[in-house]
Design a protein around this motif. Structure first.
Motif, mmCIF file in Angstrom:
data_model
loop_
_atom_site.group_PDB
_atom_site.id
_atom_site.type_symbol
_atom_site.label_atom_id
_atom_site.label_comp_id
_atom_site.label_asym_id
_atom_site.label_seq_id
_atom_site.Cartn_x
_atom_site.Cartn_y
_atom_site.Cartn_z
ATOM 1 N N PRO A 95 0.795 -1.227 0.000
ATOM 2 C CA PRO A 95 0.000 0.000 0.000
ATOM 3 C C PRO A 95 0.828 1.278 0.000
ATOM 4 C CG PRO A 95 -1.043 -1.609 1.407
ATOM 5 C CD PRO A 95 0.269 -2.207 0.981
ATOM 6 N N TYR A 96 1.968 1.263 0.681
ATOM 7 C CA TYR A 96 2.816 2.465 0.724
ATOM 8 C C TYR A 96 3.216 2.891 -0.683
ATOM 9 C CZ TYR A 96 6.831 5.502 1.495
ATOM 10 O OH TYR A 96 7.702 6.563 1.462
ATOM 11 N N LEU A 99 0.192 4.425 -2.631
ATOM 12 C CA LEU A 99 -0.150 5.748 -2.118
ATOM 13 C C LEU A 99 0.890 6.784 -2.513
ATOM 14 C CD1 LEU A 99 -1.349 4.673 1.441
ATOM 15 C CD2 LEU A 99 -2.787 5.644 -0.361
ATOM 16 N N SER A 100 2.148 6.411 -2.432
ATOM 17 C CA SER A 100 3.221 7.331 -2.788
ATOM 18 C C SER A 100 3.166 7.696 -4.267
ATOM 19 C CB SER A 100 4.576 6.704 -2.449
ATOM 20 O OG SER A 100 5.639 7.551 -2.807
ATOM 21 N N ALA A 101 2.863 6.715 -5.122
ATOM 22 C CA ALA A 101 2.849 6.938 -6.568
ATOM 23 C C ALA A 101 1.789 7.950 -6.986
ATOM 24 C CB ALA A 101 2.627 5.619 -7.298
ATOM 25 N N VAL A 102 0.635 7.945 -6.306
ATOM 26 C CA VAL A 102 -0.459 8.850 -6.689
ATOM 27 C C VAL A 102 -0.523 10.081 -5.789
ATOM 28 C CG1 VAL A 102 -1.805 6.995 -7.726
ATOM 29 C CG2 VAL A 102 -2.176 7.566 -5.321
ATOM 30 N N GLY A 103 0.544 10.322 -5.053
ATOM 31 C CA GLY A 103 0.649 11.550 -4.275
ATOM 32 C C GLY A 103 -0.236 11.628 -3.054
ATOM 33 N N ARG A 104 -0.529 10.502 -2.440
ATOM 34 C CA ARG A 104 -1.381 10.489 -1.251
ATOM 35 C C ARG A 104 -0.557 10.404 0.030
ATOM 36 N NH1 ARG A 104 -6.657 8.828 -2.235
ATOM 37 N NH2 ARG A 104 -7.240 9.396 -4.352
ATOM 38 N N THR A 106 0.932 8.768 3.096
ATOM 39 C CA THR A 106 1.363 7.373 3.244
ATOM 40 C C THR A 106 1.275 6.885 4.684
ATOM 41 O OG1 THR A 106 3.661 8.125 3.424
ATOM 42 C CG2 THR A 106 2.884 7.451 1.238
ATOM 43 N N GLY A 107 0.702 7.704 5.556
ATOM 44 C CA GLY A 107 0.528 7.307 6.954
ATOM 45 C C GLY A 107 -0.810 6.629 7.178
ATOM 46 N N GLY A 108 -1.244 6.652 8.434
ATOM 47 C CA GLY A 108 -2.481 5.967 8.800
ATOM 48 C C GLY A 108 -3.699 6.506 8.091
ATOM 49 N N LYS A 109 -3.771 7.818 7.881
ATOM 50 C CA LYS A 109 -4.919 8.424 7.210
ATOM 51 C C LYS A 109 -5.021 7.929 5.768
ATOM 52 C CE LYS A 109 -6.873 12.965 6.004
ATOM 53 N NZ LYS A 109 -6.795 12.867 4.527
ATOM 54 N N GLY A 110 -3.891 7.965 5.066
ATOM 55 C CA GLY A 110 -3.900 7.519 3.678
ATOM 56 C C GLY A 110 -4.219 6.042 3.546
ATOM 57 N N ASP A 156 -0.713 -5.122 14.917
ATOM 58 C CA ASP A 156 -1.019 -3.743 15.320
ATOM 59 C C ASP A 156 -1.686 -2.950 14.188
ATOM 60 O OD1 ASP A 156 1.117 -3.550 13.638
ATOM 61 O OD2 ASP A 156 2.393 -2.383 14.986
ATOM 62 N N GLY A 157 -2.162 -3.640 13.144
ATOM 63 C CA GLY A 157 -2.946 -2.993 12.093
ATOM 64 C C GLY A 157 -2.160 -2.326 10.994
ATOM 65 N N LYS A 158 -0.857 -2.577 10.930
ATOM 66 C CA LYS A 158 -0.048 -1.970 9.872
ATOM 67 C C LYS A 158 -0.030 -2.870 8.641
ATOM 68 C CE LYS A 158 2.975 0.673 12.948
ATOM 69 N NZ LYS A 158 4.387 0.932 13.373
ATOM 70 N N ALA A 159 -0.012 -2.237 7.465
ATOM 71 C CA ALA A 159 -0.047 -2.989 6.209
ATOM 72 C C ALA A 159 1.251 -3.747 5.990
ATOM 73 C CB ALA A 159 -0.282 -2.038 5.051
ATOM 74 N N LYS A 160 1.123 -5.014 5.646
ATOM 75 C CA LYS A 160 2.292 -5.833 5.316
ATOM 76 C C LYS A 160 2.353 -6.160 3.825
ATOM 77 C CE LYS A 160 4.638 -6.964 8.091
ATOM 78 N NZ LYS A 160 5.794 -6.249 8.682
#
Length: 280
Positions: A95-96, A99-104, A106-110, A156-160
């Motif tokens: 996911p990182y 999100l980075s590629a489309v300018g969003r 990259t934290g929890g909100k994104g 802890d809910g982080k994307a892997k």
């Protein structure tokens, strides 16, 4: 992992990938232009084509910002085809990186917004009907904007990791029909849903021509907007004043059928085209 299993999964490319959009999806209202929840969009085109977009109340119809996910996936598949790589409708990614590629963010909100977008894309169904024209048979069918997706998270809910699966119509348009158009990376800087719609429409219809003209009423229908025509016309005039579209400039003209929008290629706004990766 077996060879067959490898071919069932395409691992997303790392690094800058030139953005592409699917041509036919650029001129029909498949997504909402507002973030306000909608469950239905109807459109009848100038040649008698009909489109009905629906989604359950729980999710609502996907928005034009959600569509960034599909733009990213289309671009990934297209770049891989150009490079002669094996591709699959199922794209594995982190996911990182998306999100980075489309300018969003990259934290929890994104990340939360990405998950919501995937749900809406999967829940959004499109039914279409095209009349028999120029010897072609009448067609009707239905599809979803996204076939499936899965995200893996830590305790802890982080994307892997994650994967998404493009529907057959979209995968074949990119890999077999090669029916894609380059879009400016500046598209993702547009904060107005209406501006995004107008840019995609311009890329689809204006292309390398000098310009194109749409009546305000035609644009109101093509946008799928839930606004009244009067409110839409007001916002369209604001968009013309902003003149924020990459590559194109806009002006209002008086046409035979009422107020119209003239969209023209603007030599002062096409710097991104100097990057050879964006040339078809």
């Amino acid at each position: 992992m077996s060879k067959n299993r490898q071919l069932d999964l395409f691992v997303a490319l790392i690094g800058d990938v030139p953005f592409r959009d699917e041509r036919e999806a650029m001129s029909a209202p498949l997504v909402a232009l507002s973030k306000n929840k909608r469950t239905r969009i109807e459109w009848e085109g100038p040649s008698g084509q009909r489109v009905l977009v629906t989604a359950p109340e729980e999710y609502g119809v996907a928005t034009i910002w959600d569509y960034d996910v599909l733009l990213w996936a289309i671009s990934q598949i297209n770049e891989a085809v150009n490079a002669g790589l094996q591709v699959s409708p199922r794209v594995q990614f982190h996911p990182y990186n998306l999100l980075s590629a489309v300018g969003r963010d990259t934290g929890g909100k994104g990340y939360a917004e990405l998950k919501a977008a995937l749900h809406r894309l999967r829940a959004t169904g499109v039914a279409y009907e095209s009349p028999a024209l120029e010897g072609k048979r009448r067609k009707l069918g239905a599809f979803n904007l996204l076939s499936a997706f899965q995200i893996e998270e830590s305790d802890d809910g982080k994307a892997k990791g994650a994967w998404l699966e493009l529907p057959a119509w979209l995968f074949e348009a990119v890999t077999k029909d090669r029916d894609v158009l380059a879009i400016s990376p500046k598209y993702f800087d547009l904060t107005s849903g209406l501006d995004r719609f107008l840019y995609r429409l311009a890329r689809r219809h204006v292309g390398k021509q000098a310009g194109w003209i749409f009546t305000f009423r035609d644009l109101h229908g093509r946008s799928g907007s839930s606004q009244s025509y009067g409110d839409f016309a007001r916002d369209l005039r604001k968009a013309i004043t902003r003149n924020a579209l990459p590559e194109y400039s806009m002006r209002e003209i008086e046409g035979a059928n009422g107020p119209s929008l003239s969209i023209n290629r603007d030599p002062d706004k096409i710097e991104w085209r100097q990057d050879r990766r964006y040339k078809l």
